[in-house]
Design a protein around this motif. Structure first.
Motif, PDB file in Angstrom:
ATOM      1  N   ILE A  87      39.815  45.456  33.732  1.00 21.95           N
ATOM      2  CA  ILE A  87      38.569  44.832  34.205  1.00 21.95           C
ATOM      3  C   ILE A  87      38.536  43.356  33.795  1.00 21.95           C
ATOM      4  CG2 ILE A  87      36.046  44.836  34.001  1.00 21.95           C
ATOM      5  CD1 ILE A  87      36.266  47.823  33.316  1.00 21.95           C
ATOM      6  N   TYR A  88      38.875  43.118  32.548  1.00 18.21           N
ATOM      7  CA  TYR A  88      38.872  41.742  32.043  1.00 18.21           C
ATOM      8  C   TYR A  88      39.829  40.871  32.838  1.00 18.21           C
ATOM      9  CZ  TYR A  88      40.306  37.906  29.006  1.00 18.21           C
ATOM     10  OH  TYR A  88      40.643  36.679  28.519  1.00 18.21           O
ATOM     11  N   ASP A  89      41.043  41.372  33.020  1.00 14.24           N
ATOM     12  CA  ASP A  89      42.062  40.569  33.690  1.00 14.24           C
ATOM     13  C   ASP A  89      41.680  40.289  35.142  1.00 14.24           C
ATOM     14  OD1 ASP A  89      44.647  39.336  33.227  1.00 14.24           O
ATOM     15  OD2 ASP A  89      45.341  40.646  34.837  1.00 14.24           O
ATOM     16  N   LEU A  90      41.194  41.321  35.838  1.00 17.33           N
ATOM     17  CA  LEU A  90      40.818  41.144  37.241  1.00 17.33           C
ATOM     18  C   LEU A  90      39.699  40.126  37.394  1.00 17.33           C
ATOM     19  CD1 LEU A  90      40.821  44.709  38.812  1.00 17.33           C
ATOM     20  CD2 LEU A  90      42.248  42.762  39.434  1.00 17.33           C
ATOM     21  N   SER A  91      38.721  40.166  36.488  1.00 14.88           N
ATOM     22  CA  SER A  91      37.579  39.288  36.693  1.00 14.88           C
ATOM     23  C   SER A  91      37.849  37.864  36.207  1.00 14.88           C
ATOM     24  CB  SER A  91      36.340  39.862  36.000  1.00 14.88           C
ATOM     25  OG  SER A  91      36.599  40.026  34.632  1.00 14.88           O
ATOM     26  N   MET A  92      38.729  37.708  35.214  1.00 17.51           N
ATOM     27  CA  MET A  92      38.938  36.374  34.655  1.00 17.51           C
ATOM     28  C   MET A  92      40.197  35.685  35.181  1.00 17.51           C
ATOM     29  SD  MET A  92      36.510  35.431  32.536  1.00 17.51           S
ATOM     30  CE  MET A  92      37.098  34.366  31.225  1.00 17.51           C
TER      31      MET A  92
END
Lengths: 297, 282
Positions: free
Chosen positions: A250-255
């Motif tokens: 989730i972190y990687d996809l959004s940032m």
């Protein structure tokens, strides 16, 4: 006489009406605050649900991510998450349970030994997750040479969940009625038999709760995993492979991935739903178990 | 093996587990300290407060802007969450019908279980654009304060909820018997007696916010500076570690461990203060 009574009633009437007004204002403010919090919560949940469910299908769970997660599914990420979780539980459970039994059965709450251990565990519980990440990176990845791997991530998480696990497990062992222990002593059972055969089975719902809490914590954790288990989104082949957990996804996809928001929503929905489900199931198991224990006795 | 020996072996295994669990925090502390030695020796402690800013590629290692960012966003979050926590506690005990109070409590319980990365993501896609509409750029101290405030609200509310339950069990009947109005009872009795628990919940809320990483990293913009308005982006100690750790080498890496050490000590102080306060009450 008349005048003073009139004045008196007037002031008391004013005072009463002021009190009523204050009462109303207080009620309005308190209801307002509660509604505000509820609205924020509803906004958050509705946002994730509304945007998240669109891309979710069976294929989403069975395909590997493609193009940095913009396409494809999350199968490899679920596998990595599961493996990290297993490593975490397998290492935290025996140590945690042993410590909990030690604290609950062999020491009083105010003994020096147990106070020291508890203080140390409280410090551990308060330590920020990013600090666990630093430690895990330096100790497990570098010093023990495990590199960015599922093993490093799981072990780091184990250190992190240990204090929570111990606290709940200890409480549940302590709450086993004293009469059970007396009965066991009267029957001439050894201390170890008494604990393994009597105390622990009775404490199972509490211990189960402790396990579930640890699972929840581990699933939620991101900061401690970014530089211990890493970012790699391929299907892991062994515990020494780097694996990306759902939260890191989730972190990687959004940032870091342009245009990854949609898939981040889906992953967020999967994460939230699984956390809620786990909580719900534990409630059921705990209730069923205690019913069984009651029917036995 | 006799029974006695079995018991002894059993106790031995248990004490090994307990000592292992007991030394982890000490081990982590010393390990961080050991890793930060090169920074302390190579950079020197004075540089950590005297350098112009934190800019690792030019060997600038001033931690103050980062520390200030952490403090601001944490204090802001606590200032946001504490009044709401108090209101929520009063709401559940005195204003809501019991069904709604139960629903509200389980909602807060759920809120407590939501991972920080999801709060961060929600902040990033929902809150930041909203803040940007009021005043650009959007990723800012304000966004961090709100997201973090929502995150620590459950911590604060649970403590106050218990405290209010205790207080009302002790005193509420007598105030009702005296005919005191509801608000009168809250203002004169509950709120003044709640002060200590509010203090404890503030300390725990601060400890939790100082250590928070993901949500802050995602909504605060991560620019190293002393902010002049709530709409300025900031970078916290935690976000800095998360951002720079992947490429940090040698002294830079060691400096990051040093900031981690600072944070661990800071949080331990906050937590132990909160704990001694709680135990003094009991």
């Amino acid at each position: 006489m008349m005048v003073s009574r009139q004045v008196l009633t007037r002031t008391s009437r004013i005072r009463a009406s002021r009190a009523r007004l204050q009462n109303r204002i207080a009620a309005a403010v308190i209801w307002g605050g509660a509604i505000f919090v509820a609205a924020l919560f509803a906004w958050l949940m509705a946002d994730i649900l509304w945007h998240g469910w669109r891309e979710i299908s069976l294929a989403y769970f069975t395909q590997e991510p493609e193009s940095a997660g913009r396409l494809g599914g999350i199968s490899s990420i679920l596998v990595s998450t599961g493996l990290i979780l297993i490593v975490c539980l397998v290492s935290a459970l025996p140590i945690g349970l042993g410590t909990a039994i030690f604290l609950a059965e062999y020491t009083g709450p105010e003994d020096t030994v147990s106070r020291k251990i508890r203080l140390s565990l409280n410090v551990l519980a308060g330590t920020p997750s990013i600090v666990f990440g630093l430690f895990g990176n330096a100790f497990f990845c570098k010093m023990l040479g495990m590199g960015f791997s599922i093993l490093s991530g799981g072990l780091t998480l184990a250190c992190m969940v240990l204090p929570y696990f111990i606290r709940i497990a200890e409480e549940s062992i302590r709450s086993v009625p004293q009469s059970y222990r007396m009965g066991a002593v009267a029957l001439g059972l050894s201390k170890s038999t008494q604990i393994m055969r009597l105390i622990l089975p009775v404490a199972v719902p509490g211990i189960l709760g402790a396990i579930i809490l640890s699972v929840g914590r581990s699933l939620s954790e991101t900061a401690a995993l970014i530089f211990t288990s890493g970012y790699v989104d391929r299907m892991p082949e062994s515990l020494y492979d780097s694996g990306r957990s759902l939260s890191v996804h989730i972190y990687d996809l959004s940032m870091n991935v342009a245009g990854g928001d949609q898939r981040a929503y889906s992953a967020a929905l999967v994460l939230i739903v699984s956390l809620i489900l786990i909580n719900f199931i534990t409630g059921l198991i705990g209730r069923a178990w205690s019913r069984r224990m009651i029917s036995i006795s | 093996m006799s029974l006695w020996q079995k018991d002894k072996a059993f106790l031995f295994v248990l004490s090994v587990c307990a000592s292992l669990a007991g030394v982890i925090s000490i081990f982590i502390f010393f390990f961080l300290a050991k890793e930060s030695v090169p920074a302390m020796a190579g950079i020197g402690l004075s540089q950590f407060v005297m350098d112009e800013t934190w800019f690792a590629s030019e060997n600038q290692y001033n931690v103050l802007p980062l520390l200030w960012g952490s403090v601001l966003v944490s204090v802001g979050a606590v200032a946001f969450a504490t009044p709401l926590g108090i209101l929520s506690g009063l709401f559940c005990h005195f204003y809501a019908p019991s069904a709604i109070a139960g629903f509200y409590r389980s909602m807060v319980h759920l809120l407590a279980g939501i991972p920080s990365v999801i709060f961060g993501f929600w902040g990033l896609v929902s809150l930041v654009p909203l803040v940007a509409r009021i005043h650009p750029p959007g990723p800012s101290l304000l966004a961090g304060v709100i997201v973090l405030g929502i995150m620590i609200l459950p911590t604060i509310m649970v403590i106050l909820d218990d405290a209010i339950a205790n207080l009302s069990r002790l005193y509420l009947n007598s105030t009702v018997a005296l005919g005191v109005s509801k608000w009168g009872a809250l203002k004169g009795l509950i709120l003044p007696n709640l002060r200590k628990q509010v203090g404890v919940s503030i300390l725990l809320g601060l400890a939790r916010s100082i250590g928070e990483t993901m949500a802050i990293l995602m909504v605060c913009g991560n620019v190293v500076r002393f902010p002049t308005s709530v709409f300025n982006p900031i970078r916290t100690l935690t976000a800095n570690i998360a951002l720079e750790m992947p490429f940090a080498m040698n002294v830079h890496r060691s400096a990051l461990f040093f900031t981690g050490l600072i944070m661990m000590v800071l949080v331990a102080i906050l937590m132990s203060t909160a704990q001694t306060r709680t135990s003094r009450q009991a």
